[in-house]
Structure formats: structure tokens, C-alpha cells
Design a protein around this motif. Structure first.
Motif, PDB file in Angstrom:
ATOM      1  N   SER A  67       0.762  -1.207  -0.321  1.00  0.00           N
ATOM      2  CA  SER A  67      -0.003   0.235   0.198  1.00  0.00           C
ATOM      3  C   SER A  67       0.887   1.288  -0.042  1.00  0.00           C
ATOM      4  CB  SER A  67      -0.910  -0.133   1.294  1.00  0.00           C
ATOM      5  OG  SER A  67      -1.172   1.076   1.391  1.00  0.00           O
ATOM      6  N   SER A 108       3.002   1.491  -3.316  1.00  0.00           N
ATOM      7  CA  SER A 108       1.391   2.195  -4.036  1.00  0.00           C
ATOM      8  C   SER A 108       1.048   3.341  -3.949  1.00  0.00           C
ATOM      9  CB  SER A 108       0.209   1.071  -4.524  1.00  0.00           C
ATOM     10  OG  SER A 108      -0.184   1.499  -3.300  1.00  0.00           O
ATOM     11  N   LYS A 109       1.283   3.914  -3.248  1.00  0.00           N
ATOM     12  CA  LYS A 109       0.613   5.711  -2.529  1.00  0.00           C
ATOM     13  C   LYS A 109       2.297   6.353  -2.466  1.00  0.00           C
ATOM     14  CE  LYS A 109      -3.789   3.914  -0.702  1.00  0.00           C
ATOM     15  NZ  LYS A 109      -2.728   2.447  -0.647  1.00  0.00           N
ATOM     16  N   SER A 132       1.382  -6.820 -10.006  1.00  0.00           N
ATOM     17  CA  SER A 132      -0.144  -5.656  -9.957  1.00  0.00           C
ATOM     18  C   SER A 132      -0.762  -6.087 -10.549  1.00  0.00           C
ATOM     19  CB  SER A 132       0.463  -4.387  -9.819  1.00  0.00           C
ATOM     20  OG  SER A 132      -0.714  -3.313  -9.241  1.00  0.00           O
ATOM     21  N   GLU A 134     -11.244   1.211  -2.074  1.00  0.00           N
ATOM     22  CA  GLU A 134     -10.668   0.220  -1.147  1.00  0.00           C
ATOM     23  C   GLU A 134     -10.729  -0.628  -0.193  1.00  0.00           C
ATOM     24  OE1 GLU A 134      -6.523   1.773  -0.752  1.00  0.00           O
ATOM     25  OE2 GLU A 134      -6.674  -0.342   0.289  1.00  0.00           O
ATOM     26  N   ASN A 162      -6.070  -3.123  -5.670  1.00  0.00           N
ATOM     27  CA  ASN A 162      -5.384  -2.678  -7.029  1.00  0.00           C
ATOM     28  C   ASN A 162      -4.037  -2.497  -6.394  1.00  0.00           C
ATOM     29  OD1 ASN A 162      -5.231   0.453  -5.682  1.00  0.00           O
ATOM     30  ND2 ASN A 162      -6.317   1.391  -7.144  1.00  0.00           N
ATOM     31  N   TYR A 163      -3.363  -2.542  -5.306  1.00  0.00           N
ATOM     32  CA  TYR A 163      -1.476  -2.363  -5.169  1.00  0.00           C
ATOM     33  C   TYR A 163      -1.346  -3.845  -4.979  1.00  0.00           C
ATOM     34  CZ  TYR A 163      -3.414  -1.553  -0.038  1.00  0.00           C
ATOM     35  OH  TYR A 163      -4.505  -1.995   0.492  1.00  0.00           O
TER      36      TYR A 163
END
Lengths: 487, 223
Positions: free
Chosen positions: A10, A13-14, B138, A355, B95-96
Motif C-alpha cells: 500500500s 503504491s501511494k 500488480s 478500496e 489494485n496495489y
């Protein structure tokens, strides 16, 4: 295990969002370290300054008080004894001073003889105490280099034991367990006729210890030889009590004879050791104010407890100001951290609504979702805070010193005449001076392990508090609404 | 054997000043190991019905039983966690996470302990045509069809008996649609899973064991 993997995935990804959060933590971390660092440095400087001023309490008689209500005196004496038995007391002195002369030994000459006050005071000074240690032993003024200090048994049995200085011992070729005779009379030959049959005017001691006297002679320009630190000797009061009684009797006789007064001088025995006022050292200097306040109330108006507090308050003022500044900054930073981080997490939660909706639709517990979010923020927070340790320390030292210099009082030299106020009778002055330089030197920002733990703990608490509102937001999330809105 | 029982469920909502009834005293029993499709006009309440039987929304009137226990008794969150799996039109993968991590997430949420999760996950994905290299990617890097296959694999990974799908082929091309439907069919046949799919596609409904049409708030069996 999965939770940690999900957290890492997480965060990766951010990246951009978490880099912003990292920067905010870094920024706030600097403020946090500055506030805590300054506060800690200032507390430590207060403590060191207190130590430098010598945190002892001197009990002084209040002459005005004695003329008041004497019916309370018995109570007061009991309170006076009680204050010595208090658990906060580390050690206390009740000192009795006696001049000593000897034909077989010579006193240590002063380094600068030209300032010697009077030849007739070419003797030694015996400092008598009836406890098994002294403040000076604890604070390192007296350092025993050979032998030992006298014990309770020797005090109880009136044993004539003595400790002499290293210089005195060397000058007179004295060693441990040697015996040494002294008299308290400067002109003993003239006094012989006033002595009783079994009294020759001398008292014999056994040397049980040799010590170094590190007492400073700074400021004592016109000093007697006997007051020279190297001519100090230590013995139990009980060892000299009987000798002092007989000597006093002889002196009384002599005075009545020589002066031929109309009114005979009354023999005055010294049975007043209990009345000698103590000098007290506490285990923790931080207890000083509370201890003084507590007992001052009980001993009013007969005694004054002097802890040099006025000087401490005066010179500690800049440190107080900087402590207030640091505490204010800390509160300001903490409140702002909570507001900012809470807002950021709320925005993050809103951005991650789908999410969270998916996870909720899968039946993942809300607690687990909140926990994952909490761990993500904590990891970023710890990295940001850790980075800020390096810069925070530098900023804290720089700005702490600047704020300190702005608040330092100008007249920071303790006046010599002020010292007289604190001196105990004609003997020792227990209080020291501090100046601006001391304050600056004592103010050092150190990011100790305690501070690091404190900062991490505070950060965790802040993240926890900041997570409360976002958690509530997650609690009211409805997966059906989120996902149907998405579709 | 009845796996899901709908008993007198009524659902309505206010639309302006007018009370709009979506489901009207609806009762139906879904059997174990069957592939159901629900069809109907747009706005007939198909998705609402799916939300109710998925435990995403609480029934206001009537009861829904999963294996003789009402959803209130089981607890809606527990029900979603342990007893059902959902497949959506937009796949709704995290999605991550990689495909395998999405599968592991589904495995770890249930109270049923699944050993060697990663090994089982890879095997499951392979069964749906997702090889190891793609499994570690991913999910955003997979095609729509592959993502939907991962979503179905995720549904299966939690080892539940009831799989609910809302327009699972809505975003897919024809060939992929056929592929996905055959997967659903096999799940019912080989794994004795109950599949309930809401769809507009007649190609999908034609492949199911039972076609249900939602008309006037009631389910009518067409096949």
C-alpha cells in the motif's frame, strides 16, 4: 504476515501521498525534537545549576522569632529533629569548631603568607560532627585517601579519633594510627594554674584517616592559618565534649581572675550540641523547594531555612523562561500534529474509499482496515521522525541558546556581601556562585535514548489520536453505498 | 438442499413523495450446487436483491436464511467474511496488491484455516489461466479478462459455498465472457458451489441451470 505485506504494498503504491506525509512528519518531528530537546536541556541545566549552587539547606536562628511565643518551642525542637530523620535527607552536618595548637606539629603554611591575618592564629581547626559522614564527603570536598571516616561505635564510645589532611600528615611525618596531642589554648603555660589536678590541657587523638581537602580558598583573601583548608581536621564531637567542658571551666576561672570583674563569670559548659543548627543535603535536589516549604511552615518563626533559593531563582530565571517556551512549543506542536495528521489521514481515507468498500464487502473487519491504516501512518511517521533527529538537534541547540541569551539577566554575579547572608556563623559558606557562562555551559541539547523513546512514544500517541476521527469515518462507511456509487 | 432461503422480503424506498416498492413479499429457495442467473429490466431491483442476499444491505421486512440461520443471527459482516464471495463487474480487486496477494487476502479473512496459502493461491490462479509471473504482478497490469479471472479465483479462494456475481461479464468481450461463464458453470458442477449471477446477457443466462426473472418485485423461474 499478510498485513505487513499489504502495508508495504500500500505504501509503495501511494508513493507521492506518503512522501508528502513523510515530509510533514519530518517537519513536525523537528519542532517536536526542538521542544523536547530544549525542555530537557533546560531541566538538566536547572538541575546542574542547582548542584553548582550547592543544594543544601542551612537552618538559621530567627532572632525576631525567639522574642515571640516561646510556649511553642518544644514542638519546634521536635520538628527540628524530625526534619533530620526525613527520608529525603541524604546527610546532614551539625558542626562544632575548635581551635587546636600543638608543640610537636606545625600547621601547613599558607601559599601566600602576606595576607595572613594574625600570627596568634597559627594553629589548626578541628571540625567536629556527630554523624558517620559529612556533606563534604558526599560532594567530594573531603576525599579520604588513606584510612577511613569515624564510625558510630567510635562516636558512641567518645573515642578520640581524628582525620588529618594529606599535606599536614606529610609535613609532620604522620601516618595512620599515629597519635597526636593538641591543646585548645594558644598560651597553655599561662593556663596551667587554672587546670584541675588530672588535666594537663592536652587531648590525644589517634589518626584513623588522611584526606585531601579540596575546599577552594577563592575569595578568602584575609584568612587565618587555621582556616587554611590544609589545616582542617575532623573528629567526632563526642571525642572532644568532655575536654571542652574542662577547658571551658579553666577559661572561666582565668577570666574571673585576670579581669577582676565585679560579677563573676559563670562557668559555661558546652552541652548544647543538640542546639547546633544543621546543614542538610537531600537525596534529590529537586525536592529542595518542597522540603524547605514544608519545614519552614513548621519551624516558623523560630528558624529560617536557607537554601540559597533566591539566588537559584534569580539565575535560574532564563532557564525557566526557556522551559516555558519549550513547553508552549511542545503543546503547540502536539496540537498541530494531531490536527494536521488527522486531516491528512481523513483525506487519505476518503481517497481510499473504494478500496475500503471492497474490503468491507469481502467481510474484512473494520478493525483490521483501521489497523492497516494505523501501521502505514506509524511507519511513515517513524521514518519522518527518525530523519528529523539529525536536524532537530542542531536547530534545538542553536535556537535554544539564542532564546536563552535573550532571557539571561544582566547582573549575574552574586554580590560578595550577599554571600555573608548565607554564611553560617563565622564558619563555612556552603553556597556557591553561578554566572551566565555556567548557564550557557550547562545548556546542552542531547538527544538521549530517553528522549528518543519519549519522541517515538509521543508520535505513536499522536498517530493514535489522529486516527480516531478517520477511524470513525471508516466505522460509518457503508460498502453497499460505496460500491453501488462506483458502479 | 436449500442453501439460501428468501422469506417474504419486501424492499422499498422513497422516491420523492412516492414509496417505490422494489421487492414485494419475495420468497425463494436457492439449492446447493446450482448455477442461477437473475435477469430483468433495468431498475427492476436485481442489484438491490443481490445486495440483500450478499448481506451488504439489511432487510427491513422479511428474512434471509443461509443454511437455516438468518443473516441477523450470523451477523452481516461474518456472513460476508465466511459464507459468501462476491464478484463484481469492475472486478473490485485491491489494485496495489498482486494477484497472489489478492488471493491471500481472501484466504486470510475467513475463519477456515487454509494451510500453505501461497501454494494453494498459485495453483488456483493457474487453474484460471494465470501463470506464476502474472500472479506476482500488480493486478492493474492484467487485462480485464485476467482481472475478472483473478476476482473469481479470489471468490473461490475463501472456500465458500455461495458465490454471488453482479454483471461479471459486463466489461468483457464476447470470447472472454464465454470463458468466464464456463468457469462459473464448472464451479457449480465440479465444486458443488451455488452461483447466483445477475446479468443482462442472454448468453450468460442461457448457460445457467436456472434462470430467474425479477418481475414486479418477485422472482419468476424461466428455466
Amino acid at each position: 504476515m499478510n498485513l505487513i505485506k499489504n502495508v508495504i504494498a500500500s505504501i509503495i503504491s501511494k508513493k507521492v501521498k506518503y512522501l508528502i506525509l513523510l515530509f510533514i512528519f519530518f517537519l513536525l518531528g523537528n519542532f517536536l525534537i526542538v521542544a523536547i530537546g530544549i525542555s530537557d536541556a533546560s531541566s538538566s541545566a536547572i538541575s546542574i545549576s542547582r548542584q553548582k549552587l550547592n543544594p543544601v539547606i542551612v537552618l538559621e536562628n530567627n532572632k525576631e522569632g525567639y522574642s515571640l511565643d516561646n510556649s511553642k518551642l518544644q514542638h519546634i525542637i521536635s520538628d527540628k529533629n524530625q526534619m533530620l530523620k526525613d527520608d529525603r535527607v541524604k546527610v546532614y552536618n551539625k558542626l562544632y569548631y575548635m581551635n587546636l595548637y600543638s608543640e610537636k606539629t606545625i600547621p601547613v603554611p599558607m601559599e601566600n603568607d602576606e595576607y595572613k591575618y594574625s600570627k596568634s592564629y597559627d594553629g589548626m581547626q578541628l571540625v567536629c560532627n556527630n554523624t558517620t559522614s559529612m556533606i563534604e564527603i558526599f560532594d567530594g570536598t573531603y576525599e579520604i585517601v588513606e584510612g577511613r571516616f569515624y564510625n558510630q561505635q567510635e562516636i558512641d564510645n567518645d573515642q578520640k579519633v581524628i582525620l588529618v589532611t594529606k599535606e599536614f600528615a606529610q609535613l609532620n611525618n604522620l601516618e595512620l594510627y599515629d597519635t597526636i596531642s593538641f591543646t585548645t589554648f594558644a598560651d597553655i603555660d599561662d593556663m596551667q594554674k587554672y587546670f584541675d589536678n588530672d588535666f594537663d590541657g592536652y587531648i590525644e587523638f589517634e589518626i584513623i584517616g588522611i584526606f585531601e581537602n579540596n575546599e577552594s580558598t577563592y575569595g578568602k583573601k584575609y584568612m587565618d592559618v587555621r582556616d587554611y583548608p590544609q589545616n582542617t581536621m575532623l573528629a567526632p564531637f563526642s571525642a572532644i565534649e568532655h575536654y571542652e567542658d574542662i577547658s571551658s571551666l579553666a577559661s572561666t576561672k582565668m577570666m574571673n581572675d585576670v579581669k577582676n570583674l565585679n560579677d563573676e563569670i559563670t562557668y559555661f559548659a558546652i552541652h548544647h550540641y543538640e542546639n547546633i543548627n544543621p546543614i542538610i543535603k537531600l537525596n534529590d535536589p529537586n525536592d529542595l523547594e518542597q522540603y524547605v516549604t514544608e519545614y519552614q511552615e513548621k519551624l516558623n518563626p523560630y528558624f529560617i531555612l536557607n537554601s540559597n533559593n533566591d539566588a537559584f531563582l534569580k539565575y535560574g530565571k532564563p532557564l525557566d523562561i526557556i522551559t516555558y517556551f519549550a513547553d508552549f512549543l511542545l503543546m503547540f506542536v502536539l496540537i498541530n500534529m494531531v490536527i494536521m495528521i488527522s486531516t491528512i489521514i481523513c483525506i487519505f481515507v476518503k481517497m481510499r474509499e473504494i478500496e475500503i468498500g471492497i474490503l468491507l464487502s469481502m467481510g474484512i473487519r473494520k478493525f483490521n482496515i483501521i489497523l492497516q491504516m494505523f501501521i502505514e501512518v506509524i511507519i511513515i511517521g517513524f521514518i519522518g521522525i527518525s530523519l528529523s533527529f539529525f536536524t532537530g538537534k542542531i536547530i534545538a541547540q542553536k535556537y535554544g541558546s539564542e532564546v536563552l541569551s535573550l532571557s539571561v539577566v544582566q547582573d549575574n554575579i552574586v554580590e560578595d556581601e550577599q554571600k555573608g547572608i548565607y554564611s553560617f556563623g563565622n564558619e563555612k559558606d556552603y553556597f556557591e556562585n553561578i554566572d551566565q557562562q555556567d548557564i550557557f555551559e550547562n545548556f546542552q541539547v542531547n538527544i538521549s535514548s530517553d528522549i528518543i523513546i519519549k519522541i517515538y512514544l509521543l508520535s505513536t500517541i499522536i498517530v493514535f489520536i489522529s486516527s480516531l476521527i478517520p477511524s470513525l469515518l471508516i466505522m460509518i462507511f457503508d460498502p453497499n453505498k460505496i460500491l453501488s456509487h462506483k458502479d | 438442499m436449500v442453501i439460501l432461503k428468501i422469506e417474504n422480503v419486501t424492499y422499498s424506498y422513497k422516491d420523492g413523495g412516492y414509496q417505490r416498492v422494489i421487492l414485494n413479499d419475495l420468497s425463494y429457495e436457492f439449492q446447493e450446487g446450482k448455477f442461477y442467473t437473475i435477469i430483468g429490466e433495468s431498475g427492476s431491483g436485481k442489484t438491490t436483491f443481490l445486495s440483500l442476499i450478499a448481506g451488504l444491505e439489511k432487510v427491513k421486512s422479511g428474512k434471509i436464511y443461509f443454511k437455516d440461520k438468518s443473516l441477523d443471527q450470523i451477523g452481516y459482516s461474518n456472513y460476508r467474511r465466511n459464507d459468501i464471495a462476491l464478484v463484481f463487474q469492475h472486478y473490485n480487486l485491491i489494485n496495489y496488491l498482486s494477484a497472489i496477494q489478492n488471493i491471500s487476502l481472501a484466504m486470510s479473512k475467513t475463519k477456515k484455516k487454509i494451510k500453505k496459502q501461497k501454494y494453494v493461491g498459485y495453483a488456483l490462479l493457474k487453474k484460471f489461466g494465470i501463470g506464476k509471473s502474472k500472479s506476482d504482478r500488480s493486478v492493474t497490469k492484467l487485462s480485464g479478462g485476467e482481472q475478472q479471472r483473478v476476482a473469481i479465483a479470489r471468490a473461490l479462494a475463501s472456500n465458500v459455498e455461495l458465490i454471488l456475481a453482479d454483471e461479471p461479464t459486463g466489461n468483457l468481450d464476447k470470447s472472454t465472457e464465454i470463458e468466464i461463464i464456463s468457469i462459473f458453470k464448472n464451479l457449480a458442477l465440479e465444486y458443488n458451489k451455488t452461483i447466483i449471477v445477475v446479468t443482462h446477457s442472454s448468453d450468460v443466462s442461457d448457460q445457467s441451470d436456472i434462470i430467474l426473472r425479477l418481475v414486479d418485485g418477485k422472482l419468476v423461474e424461466m428455466k
